[in-house]
Design a protein around this motif. Structure first.
Motif, PDB file in Angstrom:
ATOM      1  N   ALA A 221      62.739  -5.088  -1.418  1.00 10.48           N
ATOM      2  CA  ALA A 221      62.884  -4.226  -0.245  1.00 10.48           C
ATOM      3  C   ALA A 221      64.333  -4.239   0.223  1.00 10.48           C
ATOM      4  O   ALA A 221      65.090  -5.168  -0.048  1.00 10.48           O
ATOM      5  CB  ALA A 221      61.967  -4.717   0.858  1.00 10.48           C
TER       6      ALA A 221
ATOM      7  N   VAL B 112      64.083  -5.342   5.900  1.00 12.01           N
ATOM      8  CA  VAL B 112      63.377  -6.619   6.017  1.00 12.01           C
ATOM      9  C   VAL B 112      63.816  -7.335   7.296  1.00 12.01           C
ATOM     10  O   VAL B 112      62.985  -7.807   8.080  1.00 12.01           O
ATOM     11  CB  VAL B 112      63.641  -7.507   4.777  1.00 12.01           C
ATOM     12  CG1 VAL B 112      63.123  -8.919   4.998  1.00 12.01           C
ATOM     13  CG2 VAL B 112      63.012  -6.892   3.546  1.00 12.01           C
TER      14      VAL B 112
ATOM     15  N   THR C 164      62.440  -5.618  10.386  1.00 12.35           N
ATOM     16  CA  THR C 164      61.011  -5.897  10.536  1.00 12.35           C
ATOM     17  C   THR C 164      60.787  -7.298  11.098  1.00 12.35           C
ATOM     18  O   THR C 164      59.945  -7.489  11.984  1.00 12.35           O
ATOM     19  CB  THR C 164      60.286  -5.743   9.188  1.00 12.35           C
ATOM     20  OG1 THR C 164      60.469  -4.408   8.725  1.00 12.35           O
ATOM     21  CG2 THR C 164      58.804  -6.040   9.312  1.00 12.35           C
TER      22      THR C 164
END
Length: 192
Positions: A25, A30, A33
């Motif tokens: 990713a 990341v 998030t």
């Protein structure tokens, strides 16, 4: 469907991902998030988020970029966090200036920002909260000798971050209101 059977749930369809199934990713995605998930539970400081990103091996430049963006869109604000923290912890836990200052320092809040938030704490409010704590505890000390009860109460206030002078004055006043007279002077800070 037979009686007593539960209806079958439809399986959730996974959204299709671009690229090969094992593709890593985007690091910024990341990191974002991680931060947003942490901010969902409660407000956090920049230092707390930075520590968590480092713990999860997010590159420093990616972490800085994500944290800067969160500040830019006002999802991350150490000043607002400090004000909220001081208000909440003083009102609900009865903590005094010293304890609040220590907690903010532990959370990574800048000293100037912490001092500005602590300046919002009204001395009258702090005194009233200390008196409330003492009044709440006094009935449980009815059978204890007044000097020992005073030491316990002053110690309790000291652990909550109140200064010795304020603590002893509040204890003396509240105990006098209940008919107990104390002997002696205000103990020094080393006695606490």
């Amino acid at each position: 469907m037979a009686l007593g059977q539960r209806p079958r749930r439809r399986a959730r369809e996974e959204p299709e991902r671009e690229g090969p199934p094992d593709a890593p990713a985007d690091p910024e995605s990341v990191a974002r998030t991680i931060c947003l998930n942490l901010l969902t539970g409660r407000a956090r400081t920049r230092a707390e988020l930075a520590t968590e990103l480092a713990r999860r091996d997010v590159a420093d430049e990616v972490a800085v970029a994500v944290l800067d963006r969160l500040e830019e869109v006002r999802l991350l604000d150490d000043s607002a966090f400090a004000e909220q923290w001081v208000d909440s912890r003083h009102r609900h836990r009865g903590l005094g200036r010293r304890a609040l200052s220590q907690e903010l320092r532990h959370k990574g809040v800048d000293t100037e920002v912490a001092n500005a938030a602590l300046d919002e704490l009204d001395p009258e409010s702090e005194r009233a909260k200390a008196a409330e704590l003492v009044r709440r505890r006094l009935p449980s000390l009815d059978r204890v000798e007044p000097q020992a009860a005073a030491r316990r109460l002053v110690g309790m206030l000291a652990r909550k971050g109140y200064g010795a002078g304020l603590a002893y004055d509040v204890v003396r006043t509240e105990m006098a209101a209940r008919g107990a007279e104390l002997e002696g002077d205000v103990p020094d800070d080393d006695a606490l």
